[in-house]
Design an enzyme around this catalytic site. Sequence first.
Site, PDB file in Angstrom:
ATOM      1  N   SER A  52       0.820  -1.212   0.000  1.00 36.50           N
ATOM      2  CA  SER A  52       0.000   0.000   0.000  1.00 36.50           C
ATOM      3  C   SER A  52       0.853   1.262   0.000  1.00 36.50           C
ATOM      4  O   SER A  52       0.360   2.347  -0.315  1.00 36.50           O
ATOM      5  CB  SER A  52      -0.921   0.021   1.223  1.00 36.50           C
ATOM      6  OG  SER A  52      -1.824  -1.052   1.189  1.00 36.50           O
ATOM      7  N   GLY A 231      -4.240  -2.037  -0.722  1.00 45.33           N
ATOM      8  CA  GLY A 231      -3.426  -1.718  -1.893  1.00 45.33           C
ATOM      9  C   GLY A 231      -3.290  -0.220  -2.069  1.00 45.33           C
ATOM     10  O   GLY A 231      -3.968   0.559  -1.395  1.00 45.33           O
ATOM     11  N   GLY A 233      -2.963   3.565  -4.303  1.00 43.12           N
ATOM     12  CA  GLY A 233      -3.647   4.278  -5.381  1.00 43.12           C
ATOM     13  C   GLY A 233      -4.988   4.871  -4.990  1.00 43.12           C
ATOM     14  O   GLY A 233      -5.442   4.773  -3.856  1.00 43.12           O
ATOM     15  N   CYS A 259      -9.284  -2.279   3.792  1.00 39.75           N
ATOM     16  CA  CYS A 259      -8.577  -1.074   3.354  1.00 39.75           C
ATOM     17  C   CYS A 259      -9.001  -0.648   1.939  1.00 39.75           C
ATOM     18  O   CYS A 259     -10.084  -0.131   1.767  1.00 39.75           O
ATOM     19  CB  CYS A 259      -7.065  -1.286   3.474  1.00 39.75           C
ATOM     20  SG  CYS A 259      -6.147   0.256   3.641  1.00 39.75           S
ATOM     21  N   PHE A 260      -8.161  -0.870   0.919  1.00 43.81           N
ATOM     22  CA  PHE A 260      -8.556  -0.544  -0.459  1.00 43.81           C
ATOM     23  C   PHE A 260      -9.835  -1.314  -0.810  1.00 43.81           C
ATOM     24  O   PHE A 260     -10.710  -0.815  -1.518  1.00 43.81           O
ATOM     25  CB  PHE A 260      -7.418  -0.900  -1.411  1.00 43.81           C
ATOM     26  CG  PHE A 260      -7.497  -0.239  -2.760  1.00 43.81           C
ATOM     27  CD1 PHE A 260      -7.567   1.143  -2.874  1.00 43.81           C
ATOM     28  CD2 PHE A 260      -7.485  -0.984  -3.928  1.00 43.81           C
ATOM     29  CE1 PHE A 260      -7.627   1.763  -4.113  1.00 43.81           C
ATOM     30  CE2 PHE A 260      -7.536  -0.370  -5.168  1.00 43.81           C
ATOM     31  CZ  PHE A 260      -7.615   0.999  -5.265  1.00 43.81           C
ATOM     32  N   GLN A 263     -12.771   0.644   0.305  1.00 44.50           N
ATOM     33  CA  GLN A 263     -13.070   1.773  -0.582  1.00 44.50           C
ATOM     34  C   GLN A 263     -13.761   1.293  -1.868  1.00 44.50           C
ATOM     35  O   GLN A 263     -14.720   1.915  -2.342  1.00 44.50           O
ATOM     36  CB  GLN A 263     -11.776   2.516  -0.913  1.00 44.50           C
ATOM     37  CG  GLN A 263     -11.146   3.180   0.315  1.00 44.50           C
ATOM     38  CD  GLN A 263      -9.666   3.478   0.124  1.00 44.50           C
ATOM     39  OE1 GLN A 263      -9.138   3.436  -0.978  1.00 44.50           O
ATOM     40  NE2 GLN A 263      -8.977   3.774   1.221  1.00 44.50           N
ATOM     41  N   ASN A 301      -3.463   2.198   7.349  1.00 44.53           N
ATOM     42  CA  ASN A 301      -2.591   2.733   6.311  1.00 44.53           C
ATOM     43  C   ASN A 301      -3.479   3.143   5.148  1.00 44.53           C
ATOM     44  O   ASN A 301      -3.651   2.394   4.196  1.00 44.53           O
ATOM     45  CB  ASN A 301      -1.563   1.690   5.867  1.00 44.53           C
ATOM     46  CG  ASN A 301      -0.754   2.181   4.692  1.00 44.53           C
ATOM     47  OD1 ASN A 301      -0.794   3.348   4.355  1.00 44.53           O
ATOM     48  ND2 ASN A 301      -0.030   1.286   4.044  1.00 44.53           N
ATOM     49  N   GLY A 303      -4.918   6.704   2.714  1.00 51.24           N
ATOM     50  CA  GLY A 303      -4.951   8.125   2.385  1.00 51.24           C
ATOM     51  C   GLY A 303      -6.266   8.545   1.759  1.00 51.24           C
ATOM     52  O   GLY A 303      -6.501   9.729   1.519  1.00 51.24           O
ATOM     53  N   PHE A 304      -7.130   7.556   1.465  1.00 59.22           N
ATOM     54  CA  PHE A 304      -8.456   7.822   0.901  1.00 59.22           C
ATOM     55  C   PHE A 304      -9.509   7.231   1.827  1.00 59.22           C
ATOM     56  O   PHE A 304      -9.210   6.359   2.644  1.00 59.22           O
ATOM     57  CB  PHE A 304      -8.584   7.188  -0.494  1.00 59.22           C
ATOM     58  CG  PHE A 304      -7.709   7.824  -1.539  1.00 59.22           C
ATOM     59  CD1 PHE A 304      -8.183   8.857  -2.339  1.00 59.22           C
ATOM     60  CD2 PHE A 304      -6.395   7.405  -1.710  1.00 59.22           C
ATOM     61  CE1 PHE A 304      -7.378   9.450  -3.293  1.00 59.22           C
ATOM     62  CE2 PHE A 304      -5.569   7.997  -2.660  1.00 59.22           C
ATOM     63  CZ  PHE A 304      -6.063   9.021  -3.457  1.00 59.22           C
ATOM     64  N   HIS A 356      -6.583  -2.621   9.330  1.00 55.71           N
ATOM     65  CA  HIS A 356      -5.911  -3.900   9.081  1.00 55.71           C
ATOM     66  C   HIS A 356      -6.079  -4.884  10.243  1.00 55.71           C
ATOM     67  O   HIS A 356      -5.302  -4.867  11.190  1.00 55.71           O
ATOM     68  CB  HIS A 356      -4.414  -3.658   8.833  1.00 55.71           C
ATOM     69  CG  HIS A 356      -4.146  -2.978   7.536  1.00 55.71           C
ATOM     70  ND1 HIS A 356      -3.894  -3.671   6.377  1.00 55.71           N
ATOM     71  CD2 HIS A 356      -4.123  -1.677   7.204  1.00 55.71           C
ATOM     72  CE1 HIS A 356      -3.720  -2.808   5.373  1.00 55.71           C
ATOM     73  NE2 HIS A 356      -3.862  -1.589   5.868  1.00 55.71           N
ATOM     74  N   GLU A 358      -5.324  -7.895  10.196  1.00 50.62           N
ATOM     75  CA  GLU A 358      -4.215  -8.858  10.174  1.00 50.62           C
ATOM     76  C   GLU A 358      -2.940  -8.231  10.705  1.00 50.62           C
ATOM     77  O   GLU A 358      -1.851  -8.788  10.565  1.00 50.62           O
ATOM     78  CB  GLU A 358      -3.988  -9.371   8.746  1.00 50.62           C
ATOM     79  CG  GLU A 358      -3.160  -8.477   7.827  1.00 50.62           C
ATOM     80  CD  GLU A 358      -3.778  -7.126   7.513  1.00 50.62           C
ATOM     81  OE1 GLU A 358      -3.031  -6.217   7.122  1.00 50.62           O
ATOM     82  OE2 GLU A 358      -5.005  -6.969   7.656  1.00 50.62           O
TER      83      GLU A 358
END
Length: 383
Positions: A52, A231, A233, A259-260, A263, A301, A303-304, A356, A358
């Site tokens: 990520s 991940g 982006g 996480c990703f 989103q 972790n 940013g979006f 997270h 994990e």
Amino acid sequence: MAHNTAAKNALLVLEDGRTFRGESFGAEGETFGEAVFNTGMTGYQETLTDPSYHRQVVVMTAPHVGNTGINDEDPESRRIWVAGYVVRDPARVPSSWRSRRTLDDELREQGVVGISGVDTRALTRHLRDRGAMRVGISTTETDAEALLERVRASAEMSGLELADEVTTPEAYVVPAQGRKRFTVAALDLGIKSMTPYRMAERGIEVHVLPATSTIDDVLAVQPDGLFYSNGPGDPAATTQQIEVLQGALEREVPYFGICFGNQLFGRALGFGTYKLKYGHRGINQPVMDRTTGKVEVTAHNHGFAVDAPLEGSTTTPYGEASVSHVCLNDDVVEGLELRAPASEGGALKSFSVQYHPEAAAGPHDAAYLFDRFVTLMNDRKGA
């Protein structure tokens, strides 16, 4: 290894012109990325190898970094992904029975440009005030203005579709530990190795698939559930994985995203996503699970974030969607769940979290989410 007393000078320049000078740490050369900070006091090896962080220059807020060296057991993926590394006070000599190499040597070996001896507290406060921004680190450029020009010409994180750059090139299987109970198709958008391991511990055979996989690739595994990983982006730049997820939701395949994956779940359900000012990165973030009322200390972790209403539920083509977890620091959405309509019993169909469970290194308050996924698949199988 003796400490290098004649370390080369290094220069760090943020896109707003703020400049820090220090010493080279890791590889020499020049690198660019998005400047972000991580508040974890431990687990730097896991941070470095978390996909990520692809295209990001990570500033460590803990002043002393590298004291346990680098071992061969703790990496979260096949390589270091950070674009650059900023530390204040690197350990001169690592001290751990598991250590195989120094952090400095490992960064150099993998070509990661870093800088040490900078005031990371001042740098972190600046990023908190101004927000995450582009940055350059160089051991070859001494002119801050010249480096600033190159920083401003580098790519911004918004609009970048990066999962294809970090995903596995080929599908692989992580076998269940003990008796196999379920099969899960896991889309690797930048997966951490601890994730399939946590599922395997619970009797799940995990088929890790490339990010470019189609709904047919997913269904070919005959999965009891679908998982999307963390991940890098911008989730708004991603379309294919959202279509695959919507195809799975139409077929009522139980889904769990991290996480990703949270989103993309939000976007698949019709919500928007937006860029946080400086993101959440660390292993000490308080989150409330609204389904239990419990507060967890969690590892983040991102940013979006997902733009979804904190109260009530939203009707989607796949069921009723609502916010299940919320960050107690700033009310950012930290989890979503999809349920059948109340008229049909309101059973849980799919869910995701922004943090997270994990976590390694980090708290294990949220490990129960893997059990929740198992329960979901079990209920579906029994239905």
